[in-house]
Design a protein around this motif. Structure first.
Motif, PDB file in Angstrom:
ATOM      1  N   GLY A  12       0.811  -1.219   0.000  1.00  0.00           N
ATOM      2  CA  GLY A  12       0.000   0.000   0.000  1.00  0.00           C
ATOM      3  C   GLY A  12       0.840   1.262   0.000  1.00  0.00           C
ATOM      4  O   GLY A  12       1.892   1.331   0.644  1.00  0.00           O
ATOM      5  N   MET A  35      -6.115  -5.328   1.315  1.00  0.00           N
ATOM      6  CA  MET A  35      -6.711  -4.680   0.142  1.00  0.00           C
ATOM      7  C   MET A  35      -7.332  -5.685  -0.823  1.00  0.00           C
ATOM      8  O   MET A  35      -8.163  -5.321  -1.642  1.00  0.00           O
ATOM      9  CB  MET A  35      -5.671  -3.824  -0.580  1.00  0.00           C
ATOM     10  CG  MET A  35      -5.227  -2.636   0.254  1.00  0.00           C
ATOM     11  SD  MET A  35      -4.338  -1.410  -0.711  1.00  0.00           S
ATOM     12  CE  MET A  35      -2.792  -2.228  -1.005  1.00  0.00           C
ATOM     13  N   THR A  67      -4.484  10.756   0.478  1.00  0.00           N
ATOM     14  CA  THR A  67      -3.125  10.905   1.004  1.00  0.00           C
ATOM     15  C   THR A  67      -2.763  12.367   1.273  1.00  0.00           C
ATOM     16  O   THR A  67      -2.205  12.698   2.325  1.00  0.00           O
ATOM     17  CB  THR A  67      -2.111  10.297  -0.001  1.00  0.00           C
ATOM     18  OG1 THR A  67      -2.464   8.935  -0.211  1.00  0.00           O
ATOM     19  CG2 THR A  67      -0.696  10.404   0.505  1.00  0.00           C
ATOM     20  N   TRP A 173       6.678   0.031  -6.207  1.00  0.00           N
ATOM     21  CA  TRP A 173       5.856  -0.595  -7.247  1.00  0.00           C
ATOM     22  C   TRP A 173       6.662  -0.816  -8.534  1.00  0.00           C
ATOM     23  O   TRP A 173       6.330  -1.693  -9.337  1.00  0.00           O
ATOM     24  CB  TRP A 173       4.633   0.274  -7.559  1.00  0.00           C
ATOM     25  CG  TRP A 173       3.670   0.441  -6.416  1.00  0.00           C
ATOM     26  CD1 TRP A 173       3.689  -0.234  -5.222  1.00  0.00           C
ATOM     27  CD2 TRP A 173       2.564   1.331  -6.352  1.00  0.00           C
ATOM     28  NE1 TRP A 173       2.653   0.196  -4.421  1.00  0.00           N
ATOM     29  CE2 TRP A 173       1.946   1.158  -5.097  1.00  0.00           C
ATOM     30  CE3 TRP A 173       2.035   2.277  -7.232  1.00  0.00           C
ATOM     31  CZ2 TRP A 173       0.824   1.889  -4.699  1.00  0.00           C
ATOM     32  CZ3 TRP A 173       0.913   3.000  -6.855  1.00  0.00           C
ATOM     33  CH2 TRP A 173       0.319   2.800  -5.602  1.00  0.00           C
TER      34      TRP A 173
HETATM   35  N1  LIG Z   1      -6.128   9.275  -4.432  1.00  0.00           N
HETATM   36  C1  LIG Z   1      -5.945   8.311  -3.395  1.00  0.00           C
HETATM   37  C2  LIG Z   1      -5.451   7.024  -4.008  1.00  0.00           C
HETATM   38  C3  LIG Z   1      -5.105   5.987  -2.994  1.00  0.00           C
HETATM   39  C4  LIG Z   1      -4.808   4.662  -3.646  1.00  0.00           C
HETATM   40  O1  LIG Z   1      -4.454   4.556  -4.830  1.00  0.00           O
HETATM   41  N2  LIG Z   1      -4.908   3.620  -2.860  1.00  0.00           N
HETATM   42  C5  LIG Z   1      -4.710   2.286  -3.360  1.00  0.00           C
HETATM   43  C6  LIG Z   1      -3.727   1.535  -2.515  1.00  0.00           C
HETATM   44  S1  LIG Z   1      -2.159   2.246  -2.582  1.00  0.00           S
HETATM   45  C7  LIG Z   1      -5.978   1.531  -3.259  1.00  0.00           C
HETATM   46  O2  LIG Z   1      -6.620   1.593  -2.238  1.00  0.00           O
HETATM   47  N3  LIG Z   1      -6.333   0.818  -4.298  1.00  0.00           N
HETATM   48  C8  LIG Z   1      -7.488  -0.018  -4.251  1.00  0.00           C
HETATM   49  C9  LIG Z   1      -7.964  -0.391  -5.567  1.00  0.00           C
HETATM   50  O3  LIG Z   1      -7.624   0.282  -6.523  1.00  0.00           O
HETATM   51  O4  LIG Z   1      -8.715  -1.365  -5.617  1.00  0.00           O
HETATM   52  C10 LIG Z   1      -4.943   8.841  -2.384  1.00  0.00           C
HETATM   53  O5  LIG Z   1      -4.014   9.527  -2.763  1.00  0.00           O
HETATM   54  O6  LIG Z   1      -5.112   8.558  -1.188  1.00  0.00           O
END
Ligand SMILES: N[C@@H](CCC(=O)N[C@@H](CS)C(=O)NCC(=O)O)C(=O)O
Length: 238
Positions: A12, A35, A67, A173
């Motif tokens: 994450g 997740m 974030t 990543w």
């Molecule tokens: N815009 C959000 C994006 C957060 C994000 O991309 N989180 C990812 C994990 S790093 C997530 O939860 N992905 C879940 C998914 O796409 O199913 C932020 O900056 O907090």
């Protein structure tokens, strides 16, 4: 109450916010989100209906997502300037600039690679297009970030800041997707090694790995996700 950060695993981006909380040094709690399992549930939708981590439950019980918003909340409480710089200074401006780039262009460049990985029954041609486009995007954003790195130990000056913690949860990543040659970005590669060696970041990595590191003592433990949802999630219509 202490704020509670909901962080996602595996890999994450929120790992960086765990490190930021640890470095901030003020009491906090964590809640672990698988997740691949938890986020799809209706229950999780009560906390974040965009089904993403990170999420912060603030010290007055509000649910704060994104974030950048969570980093801003931490920055406002960082009166000792452990993870930030005084508002209005050039260092603070540069920190915000880098955080914004990392959270938008840099993070977003990985999207096609995640999409390719998560597709169910993909056709090979679509997969190939997504992978090729993703690699090209990641390479381009790595080159831009490499050019932004100054001759300082961390992204902004001599200390770990929110710019570094925003980067470190996402930068790995590139290895996971085998998207770039690290040797092509020597400044970024060296910077990442320095960030990863910081105790707060090692703590956050160990937490993500499911270990129970001692840390600074600021972390007051985990709260089960179900309890967080029950206490702070939006109520369902009757
Ligand atoms: N815009 C959000 C994006 C957060 C994000 O991309 N989180 C990812 C994990 S790093 C997530 O939860 N992905 C879940 C998914 O796409 O199913 C932020 O900056 O907090």
């Amino acid at each position: 109450m202490e704020p509670i950060l909901l962080y996602g695993f595996p890999l994450g981006s929120s790992m960086g916010l765990v490190a930021a909380l640890e470095q901030l040094g003020q009491p906090y709690r964590l809640s672990r989100v698988d997740m691949l399992v938890d986020m799809a549930t209706d229950a999780y939708g009560r906390i974040n209906d965009r089904r993403e981590t990170p999420v912060l439950i603030t010290d007055d019980g509000r649910v704060l997502t994104e974030t950048m918003a969570i980093a801003g909340w931490l920055e406002a409480r960082d009166t000792q300037r452990r993870i930030s710089y005084a508002p209005g200074t050039p260092d603070a401006d540069r920190m915000h600039q880098i955080m914004a780039f990392v959270n938008t262009g840099f993070t977003g460049s990985f999207s096609p690679l995640w999409t390719a990985l998560e597709m169910k029954n993909p056709d090979p041609a679509t997969l190939e297009i997504l992978r090729a486009h993703g690699r090209k995007s990641v390479i381009s954003r790595h080159a831009r970030l490499e050019a932004m790195i100054a001759d300082t130990p961390f992204l902004v000056g001599n200390k770990l800041t929110l710019a570094d913690t925003t980067l470190i949860g996402v930068a790995r990543w590139a290895e996971f997707h085998d998207a770039v040659d690290p040797a092509a970005y020597p400044k970024l590669t060296a910077l990442r090694r320095r960030i990863e060696a910081e105790p707060a970041v090692r703590f956050a990595q160990a937490i993500e790995d499911g270990q129970t590191p001692a840390g600074s003592g600021a972390c007051k433990g985990h709260v089960p996700l179900a309890e967080v949802i029950e206490r702070f999630g939006a109520r369902r219509a009757a």
